[in-house]
Design a protein around this motif. Structure first.
Motif, PDB file in Angstrom:
ATOM      1  N   SER A  58    -104.718  -6.905 -25.537  1.00 49.31           N
ATOM      2  CA  SER A  58    -106.284  -7.209 -25.822  1.00 49.31           C
ATOM      3  C   SER A  58    -106.712  -5.927 -25.931  1.00 49.31           C
ATOM      4  O   SER A  58    -106.516  -4.803 -25.500  1.00 49.31           O
ATOM      5  N   ALA A  59    -107.584  -5.874 -27.214  1.00 54.14           N
ATOM      6  CA  ALA A  59    -108.060  -4.736 -27.813  1.00 54.14           C
ATOM      7  C   ALA A  59    -109.831  -5.179 -28.017  1.00 54.14           C
ATOM      8  O   ALA A  59    -110.036  -5.895 -28.033  1.00 54.14           O
ATOM      9  N   ASN A  60    -110.349  -3.814 -27.992  1.00 54.57           N
ATOM     10  CA  ASN A  60    -111.632  -3.985 -28.576  1.00 54.57           C
ATOM     11  C   ASN A  60    -111.803  -3.039 -29.855  1.00 54.57           C
ATOM     12  O   ASN A  60    -111.197  -1.910 -29.868  1.00 54.57           O
ATOM     13  N   VAL A  61    -112.288  -3.638 -30.864  1.00 61.74           N
ATOM     14  CA  VAL A  61    -112.506  -2.781 -32.236  1.00 61.74           C
ATOM     15  C   VAL A  61    -114.243  -2.679 -32.243  1.00 61.74           C
ATOM     16  O   VAL A  61    -114.982  -3.531 -32.135  1.00 61.74           O
ATOM     17  N   TYR A  62    -114.482  -1.437 -32.590  1.00 66.92           N
ATOM     18  CA  TYR A  62    -115.854  -1.144 -32.615  1.00 66.92           C
ATOM     19  C   TYR A  62    -116.108  -0.979 -34.112  1.00 66.92           C
ATOM     20  O   TYR A  62    -115.260  -0.005 -34.936  1.00 66.92           O
ATOM     21  N   TYR A  73    -113.756   1.999 -44.731  1.00 66.65           N
ATOM     22  CA  TYR A  73    -114.044   3.041 -43.579  1.00 66.65           C
ATOM     23  C   TYR A  73    -112.948   3.972 -43.115  1.00 66.65           C
ATOM     24  O   TYR A  73    -111.764   3.357 -42.729  1.00 66.65           O
ATOM     25  N   PRO A  74    -113.173   5.449 -42.673  1.00 65.19           N
ATOM     26  CA  PRO A  74    -111.854   6.002 -41.920  1.00 65.19           C
ATOM     27  C   PRO A  74    -111.837   5.353 -40.589  1.00 65.19           C
ATOM     28  O   PRO A  74    -112.888   4.669 -40.194  1.00 65.19           O
ATOM     29  N   THR A  75    -110.818   5.247 -39.943  1.00 67.58           N
ATOM     30  CA  THR A  75    -110.390   4.763 -39.003  1.00 67.58           C
ATOM     31  C   THR A  75    -109.719   5.240 -37.734  1.00 67.58           C
ATOM     32  O   THR A  75    -108.844   6.295 -38.202  1.00 67.58           O
ATOM     33  N   VAL A  76    -110.063   5.270 -36.464  1.00 67.76           N
ATOM     34  CA  VAL A  76    -109.264   6.080 -35.653  1.00 67.76           C
ATOM     35  C   VAL A  76    -108.584   5.196 -34.453  1.00 67.76           C
ATOM     36  O   VAL A  76    -109.595   4.027 -33.916  1.00 67.76           O
ATOM     37  N   VAL A  77    -107.528   5.391 -34.048  1.00 71.78           N
ATOM     38  CA  VAL A  77    -106.843   4.757 -32.855  1.00 71.78           C
ATOM     39  C   VAL A  77    -107.179   5.442 -31.625  1.00 71.78           C
ATOM     40  O   VAL A  77    -106.826   6.474 -31.611  1.00 71.78           O
ATOM     41  N   LEU A  92    -115.399   4.775 -24.386  1.00 72.18           N
ATOM     42  CA  LEU A  92    -116.608   5.550 -24.587  1.00 72.18           C
ATOM     43  C   LEU A  92    -116.513   6.242 -26.041  1.00 72.18           C
ATOM     44  O   LEU A  92    -117.469   6.459 -26.815  1.00 72.18           O
ATOM     45  N   TYR A  93    -115.525   7.020 -26.133  1.00 72.26           N
ATOM     46  CA  TYR A  93    -115.004   7.712 -27.275  1.00 72.26           C
ATOM     47  C   TYR A  93    -114.838   6.888 -28.677  1.00 72.26           C
ATOM     48  O   TYR A  93    -115.402   7.248 -29.559  1.00 72.26           O
ATOM     49  N   ALA A  94    -114.583   5.608 -28.409  1.00 69.97           N
ATOM     50  CA  ALA A  94    -114.264   4.868 -29.519  1.00 69.97           C
ATOM     51  C   ALA A  94    -115.772   4.385 -30.185  1.00 69.97           C
ATOM     52  O   ALA A  94    -116.074   4.410 -31.269  1.00 69.97           O
ATOM     53  N   GLN A  95    -116.533   4.056 -29.023  1.00 72.04           N
ATOM     54  CA  GLN A  95    -118.109   3.816 -29.395  1.00 72.04           C
ATOM     55  C   GLN A  95    -118.704   5.049 -30.052  1.00 72.04           C
ATOM     56  O   GLN A  95    -119.427   4.856 -31.144  1.00 72.04           O
ATOM     57  N   ASN A  96    -118.612   6.111 -29.586  1.00 77.53           N
ATOM     58  CA  ASN A  96    -119.033   7.334 -30.026  1.00 77.53           C
ATOM     59  C   ASN A  96    -118.513   7.530 -31.540  1.00 77.53           C
ATOM     60  O   ASN A  96    -119.430   7.910 -32.432  1.00 77.53           O
ATOM     61  N   LEU A  97    -117.274   7.358 -31.771  1.00 78.86           N
ATOM     62  CA  LEU A  97    -116.906   7.480 -33.274  1.00 78.86           C
ATOM     63  C   LEU A  97    -117.439   6.395 -34.120  1.00 78.86           C
ATOM     64  O   LEU A  97    -117.602   6.855 -35.226  1.00 78.86           O
ATOM     65  N   GLY A 101    -119.641   6.320 -37.901  1.00 82.71           N
ATOM     66  CA  GLY A 101    -119.396   5.995 -39.216  1.00 82.71           C
ATOM     67  C   GLY A 101    -118.103   5.625 -39.074  1.00 82.71           C
ATOM     68  O   GLY A 101    -117.393   4.983 -40.319  1.00 82.71           O
ATOM     69  N   TYR A 102    -117.217   5.289 -38.008  1.00 85.53           N
ATOM     70  CA  TYR A 102    -115.749   5.103 -38.181  1.00 85.53           C
ATOM     71  C   TYR A 102    -115.493   3.950 -37.561  1.00 85.53           C
ATOM     72  O   TYR A 102    -116.203   3.409 -36.569  1.00 85.53           O
ATOM     73  N   ILE A 103    -114.450   3.083 -38.030  1.00 83.14           N
ATOM     74  CA  ILE A 103    -113.955   1.939 -37.182  1.00 83.14           C
ATOM     75  C   ILE A 103    -113.153   2.456 -36.031  1.00 83.14           C
ATOM     76  O   ILE A 103    -112.277   3.412 -36.407  1.00 83.14           O
ATOM     77  N   ALA A 104    -113.180   1.979 -34.888  1.00 81.56           N
ATOM     78  CA  ALA A 104    -112.366   2.547 -33.775  1.00 81.56           C
ATOM     79  C   ALA A 104    -111.824   1.511 -33.015  1.00 81.56           C
ATOM     80  O   ALA A 104    -112.330   0.297 -32.741  1.00 81.56           O
ATOM     81  N   ILE A 105    -110.295   1.452 -32.704  1.00 84.64           N
ATOM     82  CA  ILE A 105    -109.792   0.617 -31.781  1.00 84.64           C
ATOM     83  C   ILE A 105    -109.144   1.103 -30.645  1.00 84.64           C
ATOM     84  O   ILE A 105    -108.595   2.345 -30.818  1.00 84.64           O
TER      85      ILE A 105
END
Length: 349
Positions: A58-62, A73-77, A92-97, A101-105
Motif C-alpha cells: 500500500s503506497a501513496n504517490v504525491y 518530473y524528478p522523483t523521490v522515494v 509529510l516530507y513526500a508532500q513537501n517535496l 515540484g517532485y513526484i514522491a512515493i
C-alpha cells in the motif's frame, strides 16, 4: 486523566507538539498541513497498490501542482521510520517535496501498516531494503517519472535501510537521510549501547521463539508494546528519542496502522544488520541530516564517516533539534525541506 497525563508529558519533554488526528483526514494522514482533498492544479495524492514478492504493498504517490503525465518530473522515494506508516512523517516530507515540484512515493513496509504479509509487523532488514527497491520498481513505471532522475530519502530506520539500498541500487542518483537510525546496531547493542551485556540472552530468546514457530507455534511478540506504555512511565524515559517518540507515536501523531512492536524471533535477522557495513559502496551524492541535539546523532556520524566512496557528501545539523522534533516541528521541517530541495535540485535535473 489521560489528557492531564499528556499535558504533563509535554511539559516534562520540553515540547509543545501539535496534534494531527488521522480521523479528521480522508486519507488518514497524520501530520500538520496534510492534503484533505485532491484539487485540480494543486499537489494531489494517489493511493496505489502493487505487488512485491507476491505481497500487496500500500503506497501513496504525491504529484506536484499542475501535474501532467506527459511531462517528466524528478522523483523521490521516501522510506518511513521503524514502526511508522506512510501517513506519518514520511508522508509529510513526500508532500513537501511534491510542493517543490517532485513526484514522491512512500509505501508501508511489507508485513506492516496497510500492506499485506504475515506474520504481522515482521521487521527484517532484508525486507525493508527490498521495500525500497520495490518502491523504485513501481514509481519508475509511473506516468511522468523521469527514470534518469530518481532520488531516495530515508527517515530514521528508513534512513539506515536507504543507506543499505543505495549501496547497490544505482537507479538512485542522490541519497538523503533524516535522523538516521541504524536498526541492527540498536536492536543488538541497545540504544546508545545500553544493552551490550544482555545480547546473548536476547539472542537465545529469539532463537527459542523461532524454534517454537518452526514447530507450529504462534508468532511470539513482546509482552508489552512501546506505544501502550502509560504516559507517566514514558515521561520518565531518559533518552529524548524514546520519550519524545512515545509522544509522537502514541499521542500527537498516532495512527492505528503504526506499531511499536515486532516478533521476538526477528532479532535473529536484526542483530546481523549494520548500515555502516559497505557504506563505502555509496558513490552517489549523499546528504545526511540530523538534529544537533539528537541523542541518536552518533549513528548518522558513523555512517557519514564510513561513506568514503562518494566525493559529494554533506552532514547537515539542524540547530536545536532532537531526533523526533525533525518529524514535526514546523521550523525544523521547513529548514530540512529547504535543504532537501536544494540538494535534489542540484543532483536531479
Amino acid at each position: 486523566m489521560k489528557k492531564l497525563l499528556l499535558v504533563s508529558l509535554l511539559v516534562l519533554g520540553g515540547m509543545t507538539a501539535m496534534a494531527a488526528d488521522y480521523k479528521q483526514n480522508p486519507f488518514t494522514l497524520a501530520y500538520e498541513g496534510a492534503i484533505t482533498k485532491n484539487v485540480k492544479g494543486s499537489v494531489n495524492i494517489q493511493t496505489v497498490t502493487y505487488k512485491l514478492n507476491g505481497i500487496d504493498i500500500s503506497a501513496n504517490v504525491y504529484t506536484p501542482a499542475n501535474y501532467s503525465p506527459t511531462k517528466k518530473y524528478p522523483t523521490v522515494v521516501v522510506a518511513h521510520p521503524n514502526g511508522s506508516v506512510k501517513e506519518q512523517v514520511a508522508g509529510l516530507y513526500a508532500q513537501n517535496l511534491a510542493e517543490q515540484g517532485y513526484i514522491a512515493i512512500t509505501a508501508d513496509a511489507a508485513y506492516q501498516g496497510a500492506s499485506g504479509g504475515t506474520p504481522r509487523n515482521t521487521d527484517k532488514p532484508a525486507n525493508r531494503v527490498n521495500d525500497i527497491h520495490g518502491m523504485a520498481d513501481y514509481i519508475l513505471n509511473f506516468p511522468g517519472v523521469d527514470q534518469n532522475n530518481l532520488g531516495l530519502l530515508g527517515i530514521c530506520g528508513g534512513g539506515g535501510y536507504s543507506i543499505k539500498a543505495a549501496q547497490t541500487d544505482k537507479r538512485f542518483k542522490a541519497v538523503a537521510t533524516i535522523s538516521m537510525f541504524n536498526s541492527g546496531v540498536v536492536r543488538r547493542d541497545g540504544y546508545m549501547n545500553a544493552q551490550l551485556d544482555s545480547v546473548q540472552e536476547r539472542l537465545k530468546a529469539a532463537s527459542d521463539a523461532r524454534l517454537r514457530e518452526a514447530m507450529g507455534g504462534k508468532t511470539e511478540y513482546p509482552s508489552s508494546n512501546f506505544t501502550d506504555m502509560p504516559a507517566e512511565e514514558a515521561a520518565k524515559l531518559t533518552t529524548d528519542l524514546y520519550r519524545e517518540g512515545y509522544e509522537y507515536y502514541a499521542q500527537t501523531h498516532a495512527h492505528p496502522n503504526s506499531s511499536g512492536t515486532y516478533p521476538i524471533s526477528n532479532l535473529i535477522d536484526l542483530a546481523a544488520f549494520d548500515a555502516v557495513h559497505n557504506a563505502n559502496l555509496i558513490n552517489q551524492p549523499l546528504l545526511m541530516i540530523a538534529g544537533d541535539k539528537a541523542d541518536s546523532l552518533y549513528m548518522t556520524q558513523d555512517v557519514f564517516n564510513a561513506a568514503t566512496g562518494t566525493k559529494d557528501k554533506e552532514l547537515y545539523l539542524v540547530k536545536g533539534a532532537t531526533h523526533i522534533q525533525t518529524y514535526w516541528k514546523p521550523e525544523f521541517v521547513k529548514d530540512i525541506t529547504n535543504k532537501l530541495t536544494a540538494f535534489y535540485t542540484k543532483n536531479l535535473k
